[in-house]
Each structure stands twice: as structure tokens, then as C-alpha cells.
Motif scaffolding. Structure first.
Motif, PDB file in Angstrom:
ATOM      1  N   LEU A  55     -16.416  -2.998 -36.982  1.00  0.00           N
ATOM      2  CA  LEU A  55     -16.298  -1.607 -36.529  1.00  0.00           C
ATOM      3  C   LEU A  55     -17.508  -0.787 -36.977  1.00  0.00           C
ATOM      4  N   ASN A  56     -17.915  -1.001 -38.239  1.00  0.00           N
ATOM      5  CA  ASN A  56     -19.068  -0.311 -38.830  1.00  0.00           C
ATOM      6  C   ASN A  56     -19.014   1.217 -38.625  1.00  0.00           C
ATOM      7  N   PRO A  57     -17.972   1.867 -39.171  1.00  0.00           N
ATOM      8  CA  PRO A  57     -17.833   3.318 -38.957  1.00  0.00           C
ATOM      9  C   PRO A  57     -18.868   4.126 -39.739  1.00  0.00           C
ATOM     10  N   ALA A  58     -19.203   5.299 -39.214  1.00  0.00           N
ATOM     11  CA  ALA A  58     -20.093   6.212 -39.944  1.00  0.00           C
ATOM     12  C   ALA A  58     -19.313   6.963 -41.008  1.00  0.00           C
ATOM     13  N   VAL A  59     -18.012   7.203 -40.721  1.00  0.00           N
ATOM     14  CA  VAL A  59     -17.152   7.975 -41.626  1.00  0.00           C
ATOM     15  C   VAL A  59     -15.812   7.270 -41.746  1.00  0.00           C
ATOM     16  N   VAL A  60     -15.287   7.208 -42.979  1.00  0.00           N
ATOM     17  CA  VAL A  60     -13.935   6.671 -43.207  1.00  0.00           C
ATOM     18  C   VAL A  60     -13.113   7.760 -43.896  1.00  0.00           C
ATOM     19  N   LEU A  61     -11.953   8.055 -43.309  1.00  0.00           N
ATOM     20  CA  LEU A  61     -11.051   9.066 -43.867  1.00  0.00           C
ATOM     21  C   LEU A  61      -9.817   8.366 -44.417  1.00  0.00           C
ATOM     22  N   PHE A  62      -9.582   8.517 -45.719  1.00  0.00           N
ATOM     23  CA  PHE A  62      -8.394   7.932 -46.356  1.00  0.00           C
ATOM     24  C   PHE A  62      -7.277   8.971 -46.354  1.00  0.00           C
TER      25      PHE A  62
ATOM     26  N   GLU B 236     -17.796  -1.998 -50.231  1.00  0.00           N
ATOM     27  CA  GLU B 236     -18.453  -3.304 -50.256  1.00  0.00           C
ATOM     28  C   GLU B 236     -18.990  -3.698 -48.877  1.00  0.00           C
ATOM     29  N   ASN B 237     -18.208  -3.395 -47.832  1.00  0.00           N
ATOM     30  CA  ASN B 237     -18.574  -3.862 -46.489  1.00  0.00           C
ATOM     31  C   ASN B 237     -19.362  -2.841 -45.667  1.00  0.00           C
ATOM     32  N   CYS B 238     -19.166  -1.554 -45.970  1.00  0.00           N
ATOM     33  CA  CYS B 238     -19.895  -0.480 -45.250  1.00  0.00           C
ATOM     34  C   CYS B 238     -20.382   0.546 -46.274  1.00  0.00           C
ATOM     35  N   PRO B 239     -21.325   0.148 -47.130  1.00  0.00           N
ATOM     36  CA  PRO B 239     -21.720   1.040 -48.228  1.00  0.00           C
ATOM     37  C   PRO B 239     -22.272   2.392 -47.774  1.00  0.00           C
ATOM     38  N   ASN B 240     -22.793   2.474 -46.555  1.00  0.00           N
ATOM     39  CA  ASN B 240     -23.373   3.745 -46.092  1.00  0.00           C
ATOM     40  C   ASN B 240     -22.353   4.679 -45.451  1.00  0.00           C
ATOM     41  N   ALA B 241     -21.136   4.187 -45.210  1.00  0.00           N
ATOM     42  CA  ALA B 241     -20.121   5.040 -44.568  1.00  0.00           C
ATOM     43  C   ALA B 241     -19.736   6.184 -45.505  1.00  0.00           C
ATOM     44  N   ILE B 242     -19.606   7.382 -44.963  1.00  0.00           N
ATOM     45  CA  ILE B 242     -19.144   8.538 -45.736  1.00  0.00           C
ATOM     46  C   ILE B 242     -17.645   8.350 -45.989  1.00  0.00           C
TER      47      ILE B 242
ATOM     48  N   LEU C 147     -15.844  22.110 -41.340  1.00  0.00           N
ATOM     49  CA  LEU C 147     -15.537  20.690 -41.523  1.00  0.00           C
ATOM     50  C   LEU C 147     -16.660  19.821 -40.952  1.00  0.00           C
ATOM     51  N   ILE C 148     -17.061  20.112 -39.707  1.00  0.00           N
ATOM     52  CA  ILE C 148     -18.087  19.297 -39.046  1.00  0.00           C
ATOM     53  C   ILE C 148     -19.452  19.490 -39.710  1.00  0.00           C
ATOM     54  N   GLU C 149     -19.753  20.711 -40.123  1.00  0.00           N
ATOM     55  CA  GLU C 149     -21.027  20.966 -40.830  1.00  0.00           C
ATOM     56  C   GLU C 149     -21.110  20.131 -42.105  1.00  0.00           C
ATOM     57  N   ALA C 150     -20.012  20.081 -42.845  1.00  0.00           N
ATOM     58  CA  ALA C 150     -19.987  19.309 -44.099  1.00  0.00           C
ATOM     59  C   ALA C 150     -20.192  17.818 -43.833  1.00  0.00           C
ATOM     60  N   ILE C 151     -19.548  17.310 -42.781  1.00  0.00           N
ATOM     61  CA  ILE C 151     -19.697  15.882 -42.420  1.00  0.00           C
ATOM     62  C   ILE C 151     -21.152  15.578 -42.036  1.00  0.00           C
ATOM     63  N   ASN C 152     -21.715  16.418 -41.176  1.00  0.00           N
ATOM     64  CA  ASN C 152     -23.098  16.187 -40.731  1.00  0.00           C
ATOM     65  C   ASN C 152     -24.076  16.255 -41.904  1.00  0.00           C
TER      66      ASN C 152
END
Length: 414
Positions: free
Chosen positions: A79-86, A101-107, A369-374
Motif C-alpha cells: 500500500l505504501n501510504p503517505a499517512v497512517v492514522l491510528f 519498520e515497513n513504511c518509515p517515512n509515513a506520517i 487539519l490539512i495544513e498540519a498534515i502537509n
């Protein structure tokens, strides 16, 4: 056109917007991310339920995942997501290390829903018949886990300004790791009120809340034992309808038609039943976060009677859409007045609209919210560099959680 960014939401449960405020909030978040070109996959280890929303109808990919299984590693790498929300800290504990471990660059973002440690500590103090102190949080076992989870993430969504202050002042969390994100709803005006049932078209008191949530079940018991007898003594014709998903056998046994105390169970459409009621009763004695039922009451033009805990962080310096009272006898007296006095009732409705428009503006918070993510997507390395405690916990927890999970994985194979 902007390229869709991939967002993976890992849910504690599948969203049930008609069963809980948490389900409604999750759907609010999904709609905001979609409006800003995110392609969303919602994954959960939970079993399907009869009342979960059909995510495909909202253009969201659904994926069942397993706890303690390497299949998740394969799935997230692909999947290689840019963002992961728990969704809640327990999910970050289970899957956070695998994401790192698998997507270290994901936010990595944590949606706390409410501070579990605050709810738990208040509940303990209530059951032990003592006053809750903020220092109680420091010895709370769940606080250690929850705060560690907040530190490991790049950002946490906090639903209450009271909880933001607790995190900053009691736990010394840096404000760069926290984002205030209340419930998000559309603006209302007095014209909207005129479209709703009028004072004379409404009947009965109502309480609504998921029975699996301990503060709700405690509120129903309190209504039954103290508040309702006091109301009926002064207003014998009064009727209270108690709605909520997942009522237990104990709850169903409280159904007493001759006393006007009606356990109705799950509402097919919560909005509709709240619109038909004249007053919401919510004498909540412990809990945390914001109360979705009380915001829903405002949207339905239904004044509410609640406690300090119920209204906490919901209406900064604005008049409540009804009243806030902790003494049970005063609560009963004021509830009857709110029910019978049309002018007071109409003014309370207007107060609800003022609260919605000042405190829960979807457009305002969606932009933030979107500004913070970007900002995180562009500056994650610098952001993480300044969160040393987080990287320290990431390092040690990743190891300990990883090997516990690997051990369970190996055990399951045998």
C-alpha cells in the motif's frame, strides 16, 4: 489536478456512526481527507458488525487485518501510504512498530477519541467516592501507555481543550505534537431552527448513548435511581425515553412503563428521535472528551440538562443550551422548568446554535487539519528530530512490542 495521497486508517472497530460519537467522528475525518484528495483505505482487526457503515459507499477501501501477523507487513509495504492514522492508542501499540519498520517515512497520526487515562482515573475516583485530582493521572497504568503512544506519533488529534492543557501541563507534552480537533459540523442559523419540530410538537425527555460505554451506563443508573424519581415526584406525567446501542439484560430490566421510564434500545435514526424529544437529560458523572450526544442535541434544536463533566470543554464562556447542574434535586427542578417554560426552551435552542457556530466550525478546523498534515509531509525529518523522547520510545518500544508480537506469532503457528 492534485494527485491522491494514500491514507491508511487502522480502526479499533469498524465505524458505526449510528451507535457512537466515535463512529460519527471517524466519518467526519474521512470526509475531510477525501475533500482534500486523499485515497483512503480503512483496515481493522475487528469482526464485522451488523451496524457498521458500508465503507465502499463512501469510496473507502476496506481491508480486514490480523493482529500479530506478518501479513500486515506485506499489506502495508504494498500500500505504501503517505499517512497512517491510528484510531486510539491501543491500535498504535499493536501496529505502530510495524508501520515504522515497513513504511518509515509515513506520517503517523493518533486519533485519541478522548483521553482514556482521564476517563479511567475519574471513574476510579468516582467508584472510590473521592474527589478526582489531576495527580491521579500520574499513577494511572493506562496513562503510561497512552502518553507513550502520543510521544511515538508525529501528531495526535485531541478532541478537548481541557485535555490539551492536561497533556501540556501534567505530562509536559510539546504542543507541536498535539492538534485540537473537536467535532466538526456545518454552521446553523435561526432559519434552520424553524424547520425543526416546535416546542408544542415535541414530547418527553430523552437520554441517548451507547450502553457499552461505562459513563453512559452509569448515567442511566443515576437517572433511574435518583434523578427520575425526583422529576416524577413533581411532574407525575413525565416520560423518559432511554435510547442506546447494545443494551445489556441489566439495562432492559430498568424498563418501567408505569413510572414513565422507557428503555427503547437502539435508535434506527438518532437524529429523528432527538428532534421529537423536548429535552435531553445527561447527568454524566465521569468521563472525558466531548459528548457527541450533547452536540447532536444542539443540532436537533433540543435543549439539554447536563453536569459539569457533561459540558466540559464544550462551550467556552458561552451560555449552555439548557443548564449545567450537579446537585440531583436542583437538576430535577431545572429539568422540569426547561421542559415546561417555552421562552426558556427557545432561548436555550438559540444558545445551542451559538455554541455550534463558534466552537465546531467544520471549515475552520478542516483547513488547520490539512495544513498540519502537509507541513508534516514536507518537514517530517526536522519534526522528528525535535521529538527526542518520541524517537527514544520508538526505539525501545519497537523492540519490546516487536518481540512480544513475534513470540505470539510463533506461538500461533504451533
Amino acid at each position: 489536478m492534485e494527485q491522491p495521497k494514500k491514507l491508511l486508517i487502522i480502526g479499533f472497530v469498524w465505524p458505526e456512526p449510528n451507535s457512537s460519537a466515535a463512529g460519527s467522528r471517524m466519518m467526519q475525518l474521512i470526509s475531510i481527507f477525501q475533500e482534500h484528495s486523499f485515497e483512503i483505505t480503512f483496515a481493522s482487526p475487528a469482526l464485522d458488525s451488523n451496524f457498521m457503515v458500508d465503507l465502499s459507499q463512501f469510496g473507502v477501501h476496506k481491508k480486514a487485518i490480523e493482529l500479530n501477523s506478518p501479513t500486515f507487513d506485506i499489506f502495508i509495504k504494498e500500500l505504501n501510504p503517505a499517512v497512517v492514522l491510528f484510531d486510539r492508542f491501543m491500535i498504535e501499540e499493536q501496529f505502530g512498530w510495524r508501520v515504522s519498520e515497513n513504511c518509515p517515512n509515513a506520517i503517523r497520526i493518533l486519533d485519541t477519541e478522548d483521553l482514556h487515562c482521564l476517563r479511567t482515573a475519574r471513574q476510579k475516583a468516582f467508584k472510590e467516592k473521592r474527589t478526582f485530582e489531576l495527580t491521579d493521572l500520574l499513577s494511572e497504568e493506562v496513562a503510561k501507555r497512552e502518553i507513550a503512544s502520543i510521544l511515538r506519533c508525529d501528531l495526535s488529534y485531541i478532541i478537548s481543550e481541557v485535555e490539551i492543557e492536561i497533556l501540556k501541563n501534567v505530562f509536559k507534552i510539546d504542543s507541536s505534537l498535539l492538534q485540537y480537533l473537536p467535532f466538526l459540523v456545518d454552521e446553523m442559523n435561526e432559519e434552520d431552527l424553524r424547520k425543526l419540530p416546535s416546542f408544542n410538537e415535541r414530547n418527553n425527555f430523552i437520554f441517548i448513548g451507547n450502553f457499552l460505554h461505562e459513563p453512559n451506563w452509569n448515567t442511566v443508573q443515576y437517572l433511574n435511581e435518583e434523578i427520575w424519581p425526583a422529576i416524577r415526584a413533581q411532574f407525575p406525567e413525565a416520560v423518559l425515553e432511554v435510547y442506546g446501542a447494545y443494551p445489556s439484560q441489566k439495562a432492559l430490566q430498568l424498563h418501567q412503563p408505569k413510572n414513565g421510564f422507557l428503555i427503547k434500545g437502539r435508535a434506527e435514526d438518532a437524529n429523528e428521535v432527538v428532534k421529537k424529544a423536548r429535552v435531553v437529560l445527561a447527568p454524566i458523572r465521569f468521563g472525558a472528551g466531548l459528548k457527541g450526544k450533547l452536540l447532536e442535541a444542539m443540532q436537533c434544536g433540543t435543549p439539554s440538562a447536563t453536569t459539569t463533566i457533561g459540558s466540559e470543554a464544550m462551550h467556552p464562556n458561552l451560555p449552555w443550551n439548557g443548564f449545567v447542574e450537579n446537585d440531583p434535586h436542583e437538576f430535577a427542578k431545572k429539568a422540569i422548568e426547561l421542559y415546561q417554560n417555552e421562552n426558556l426552551w427557545k432561548n436555550s435552542q438559540k444558545s445551542g446554535i451559538a455554541i455550534i457556530n463558534q466552537c465546531y466550525q467544520k471549515n475552520k478546523y478542516a483547513v488547520e487539519l490539512i495544513e498540519a498534515i502537509n507541513n508534516l509531509l514536507q518537514n517530517s525529518e526536522t519534526h522528528r528530530l525535535h521529538n527526542f523522547m518520541g524517537s527514544l520510545l520508538q526505539h525501545h518500544t519497537l523492540k519490546s512490542t516487536k518481540y512480544m508480537s513475534k513470540w505470539i506469532e510463533a506461538k500461533n503457528k504451533n
